[in-house]
Design a protein around this motif. Sequence first.
Motif, PDB file in Angstrom:
ATOM      1  N   GLU A 183       1.913 -12.320  -6.637  1.00  0.00           N
ATOM      2  CA  GLU A 183       0.894 -11.269  -6.545  1.00  0.00           C
ATOM      3  C   GLU A 183       1.148 -10.336  -5.358  1.00  0.00           C
ATOM      4  N   SER A 184       1.459 -10.905  -4.186  1.00  0.00           N
ATOM      5  CA  SER A 184       1.693 -10.052  -3.013  1.00  0.00           C
ATOM      6  C   SER A 184       3.009  -9.291  -3.140  1.00  0.00           C
ATOM      7  N   ALA A 185       4.012  -9.905  -3.780  1.00  0.00           N
ATOM      8  CA  ALA A 185       5.280  -9.202  -3.989  1.00  0.00           C
ATOM      9  C   ALA A 185       5.092  -8.026  -4.942  1.00  0.00           C
ATOM     10  N   ALA A 186       4.300  -8.212  -6.009  1.00  0.00           N
ATOM     11  CA  ALA A 186       4.032  -7.121  -6.956  1.00  0.00           C
ATOM     12  C   ALA A 186       3.238  -6.007  -6.279  1.00  0.00           C
ATOM     13  N   ALA A 187       2.264  -6.378  -5.443  1.00  0.00           N
ATOM     14  CA  ALA A 187       1.451  -5.380  -4.752  1.00  0.00           C
ATOM     15  C   ALA A 187       2.297  -4.562  -3.775  1.00  0.00           C
ATOM     16  N   GLY A 188       3.140  -5.249  -2.990  1.00  0.00           N
ATOM     17  CA  GLY A 188       3.984  -4.532  -2.037  1.00  0.00           C
ATOM     18  C   GLY A 188       4.971  -3.610  -2.726  1.00  0.00           C
ATOM     19  N   THR A 189       5.526  -4.039  -3.865  1.00  0.00           N
ATOM     20  CA  THR A 189       6.467  -3.192  -4.606  1.00  0.00           C
ATOM     21  C   THR A 189       5.764  -1.966  -5.168  1.00  0.00           C
ATOM     22  N   GLN A 190       4.556  -2.155  -5.729  1.00  0.00           N
ATOM     23  CA  GLN A 190       3.809  -1.021  -6.272  1.00  0.00           C
ATOM     24  C   GLN A 190       3.453  -0.007  -5.188  1.00  0.00           C
ATOM     25  N   VAL A 191       3.057  -0.487  -4.036  1.00  0.00           N
ATOM     26  CA  VAL A 191       2.710   0.421  -2.933  1.00  0.00           C
ATOM     27  C   VAL A 191       3.924   1.257  -2.531  1.00  0.00           C
ATOM     28  N   ALA A 192       5.091   0.639  -2.424  1.00  0.00           N
ATOM     29  CA  ALA A 192       6.301   1.391  -2.073  1.00  0.00           C
ATOM     30  C   ALA A 192       6.607   2.457  -3.124  1.00  0.00           C
ATOM     31  N   ILE A 193       6.427   2.140  -4.403  1.00  0.00           N
ATOM     32  CA  ILE A 193       6.688   3.107  -5.480  1.00  0.00           C
ATOM     33  C   ILE A 193       5.730   4.288  -5.376  1.00  0.00           C
ATOM     34  N   TRP A 194       4.453   4.015  -5.132  1.00  0.00           N
ATOM     35  CA  TRP A 194       3.471   5.097  -5.018  1.00  0.00           C
ATOM     36  C   TRP A 194       3.816   6.033  -3.849  1.00  0.00           C
ATOM     37  N   ARG A 195       4.229   5.460  -2.741  1.00  0.00           N
ATOM     38  CA  ARG A 195       4.567   6.295  -1.586  1.00  0.00           C
ATOM     39  C   ARG A 195       5.734   7.229  -1.911  1.00  0.00           C
ATOM     40  N   LEU A 196       6.751   6.691  -2.571  1.00  0.00           N
ATOM     41  CA  LEU A 196       7.924   7.505  -2.901  1.00  0.00           C
ATOM     42  C   LEU A 196       7.631   8.510  -4.007  1.00  0.00           C
ATOM     43  N   ALA A 197       6.828   8.116  -4.978  1.00  0.00           N
ATOM     44  CA  ALA A 197       6.568   8.989  -6.127  1.00  0.00           C
ATOM     45  C   ALA A 197       5.633  10.138  -5.778  1.00  0.00           C
ATOM     46  N   GLU A 198       4.618   9.870  -4.928  1.00  0.00           N
ATOM     47  CA  GLU A 198       3.591  10.889  -4.696  1.00  0.00           C
ATOM     48  C   GLU A 198       3.329  11.200  -3.230  1.00  0.00           C
ATOM     49  N   GLY A 199       3.965  10.477  -2.327  1.00  0.00           N
ATOM     50  CA  GLY A 199       3.770  10.745  -0.913  1.00  0.00           C
ATOM     51  C   GLY A 199       2.365  10.472  -0.420  1.00  0.00           C
ATOM     52  N   VAL A 200       1.655   9.553  -1.082  1.00  0.00           N
ATOM     53  CA  VAL A 200       0.263   9.274  -0.726  1.00  0.00           C
ATOM     54  C   VAL A 200       0.177   8.281   0.422  1.00  0.00           C
ATOM     55  N   ARG A 201      -0.992   8.246   1.060  1.00  0.00           N
ATOM     56  CA  ARG A 201      -1.260   7.283   2.132  1.00  0.00           C
ATOM     57  C   ARG A 201      -1.910   6.058   1.498  1.00  0.00           C
ATOM     58  N   VAL A 202      -1.117   5.035   1.284  1.00  0.00           N
ATOM     59  CA  VAL A 202      -1.610   3.821   0.647  1.00  0.00           C
ATOM     60  C   VAL A 202      -0.966   2.616   1.328  1.00  0.00           C
ATOM     61  N   GLU A 203      -1.766   1.552   1.568  1.00  0.00           N
ATOM     62  CA  GLU A 203      -1.270   0.338   2.202  1.00  0.00           C
ATOM     63  C   GLU A 203      -1.737  -0.873   1.414  1.00  0.00           C
ATOM     64  N   ALA A 204      -0.924  -1.891   1.394  1.00  0.00           N
ATOM     65  CA  ALA A 204      -1.322  -3.149   0.757  1.00  0.00           C
ATOM     66  C   ALA A 204      -2.343  -3.866   1.647  1.00  0.00           C
ATOM     67  N   VAL A 205      -3.339  -4.502   1.011  1.00  0.00           N
ATOM     68  CA  VAL A 205      -4.355  -5.232   1.759  1.00  0.00           C
ATOM     69  C   VAL A 205      -3.738  -6.474   2.411  1.00  0.00           C
ATOM     70  N   ASP A 206      -2.888  -7.191   1.678  1.00  0.00           N
ATOM     71  CA  ASP A 206      -2.219  -8.376   2.204  1.00  0.00           C
ATOM     72  C   ASP A 206      -1.168  -7.946   3.232  1.00  0.00           C
ATOM     73  N   PRO A 207      -1.204  -8.461   4.471  1.00  0.00           N
ATOM     74  CA  PRO A 207      -0.237  -8.050   5.501  1.00  0.00           C
ATOM     75  C   PRO A 207       1.212  -8.320   5.108  1.00  0.00           C
ATOM     76  N   GLU A 208       1.465  -9.419   4.393  1.00  0.00           N
ATOM     77  CA  GLU A 208       2.841  -9.722   3.990  1.00  0.00           C
ATOM     78  C   GLU A 208       3.318  -8.750   2.902  1.00  0.00           C
ATOM     79  N   ALA A 209       2.414  -8.370   2.020  1.00  0.00           N
ATOM     80  CA  ALA A 209       2.742  -7.372   0.996  1.00  0.00           C
ATOM     81  C   ALA A 209       3.018  -6.016   1.646  1.00  0.00           C
ATOM     82  N   GLU A 210       2.272  -5.710   2.708  1.00  0.00           N
ATOM     83  CA  GLU A 210       2.486  -4.450   3.414  1.00  0.00           C
ATOM     84  C   GLU A 210       3.854  -4.434   4.087  1.00  0.00           C
ATOM     85  N   LYS A 211       4.278  -5.607   4.654  1.00  0.00           N
ATOM     86  CA  LYS A 211       5.616  -5.674   5.248  1.00  0.00           C
ATOM     87  C   LYS A 211       6.703  -5.442   4.198  1.00  0.00           C
ATOM     88  N   LEU A 212       6.490  -5.958   3.008  1.00  0.00           N
ATOM     89  CA  LEU A 212       7.451  -5.732   1.912  1.00  0.00           C
ATOM     90  C   LEU A 212       7.505  -4.258   1.533  1.00  0.00           C
TER      91      LEU A 212
END
Length: 386
Positions: free
Chosen positions: A136-165
């Motif tokens: 779950e945290s790996a999927a969340a961190g990967t999705q957040v990275a995709i959103w940042r690259l695709a749209e340049g939005v300010r988005v962070e994962a709630v789970d700290p480990e997912a955010e590091k990913l």
Amino acid sequence: MALLAAALAGAPGAVAAADAGPAAPRTPEGASAVLDGLKTFGQAVLRGTDGTVRQIPAGLYEMRVDGGGMLQTYGVGVAGDAQPQARFTEIGWNGTPLAGNGEAGRIRWVLEHSYPQRNDLAGLAKAAGAAALTAESAAAGTQVAIWRLAEGVRVEAVDPEAEKLADYLQREARRLPEPPASLAVDPGEVSGPLGTRIGPVTVRTGAQSVSVTPDAAAVAMGVRVVDAQGVPVTTAVNGGKLYFEVPEGTPDGSAEVTLRGSTRVPVGRVFTSGIPTQVQIVAGSSESAAVATATATWPKLPVAEPADGAAAGGELTAMGALSASAPAVDPDTSEERLAASGSSAATPVIASLAVGLVVLGGLVVLLLRKRPLEDGPAPDRSTDPE
């Protein structure tokens, strides 16, 4: 306008079409699928440019492929809200939000180097500097990275480990080329004269082989799908070239051939429902059914000119050619043309005589005024000076 509106409103299927919503665009290549929904996910925080803050789910979707197969996908748009049971079709990056996006190649790198392609979660956590990662945290961190690259939005994962990913993936991502279609033909449309092999159409696929089936109309017209040597084909492989063989005398028209195969849909391939914000990008695929179509057209048969030259166009052309040459004297026909306008051939002569008489009358009056009267009284000279 009122009658037209009423007719449209009463047309069969009008209401159904309106209620159906936007349909997925038909594509001549690849797979089509139905979205099952968001399956493996965590949470993220999206910060809007207007200062708003909201929590949203972030993770992996699953799709059921028509004809068999499963896909795992991430959303490209952060506000996508892709609906379960929506229909999606495979498409290239062009025509999607990734077209012209310089970060599209980096998104593919993220997909290739993160979950689920890299399912060694301990190794992935170590590379990202995270203590541990769950699916779950790996999927969340990967999705957040995709959103940042695709749209340049300010988005962070709630789970700290997912955010590091997410930070690791965004930082390390390199540009990769757009992946090929699971099954495609190049070009999708060809044309040529009758009596020749029309083509070629080149097959592009990751499948070991695909079936080749002309449509019923093509079969009825005697159209065959052949290779470069003219041998009929029923299967093809990647790089194979197909030709349409159309018999001479066939009425103008077209023929279609359908290719079907089974292969894994490449990671980074895009699926669309016709709504740009709901575009999905492939992160994983089982063996899945794929379809592609190619169409051939041939020109109309030449239309023979009438032997007697009685066609209206021929008459006009002949008349134009005659008028352009030296004029022929034809008093009878000219009389008829003048009569049609209310005149005759004598009209110019009569007009000339009338003008001449007017001029002659004016001269006579002028001469009479200058000539002294012979029979009139002598001029009175009594007032003349001595």
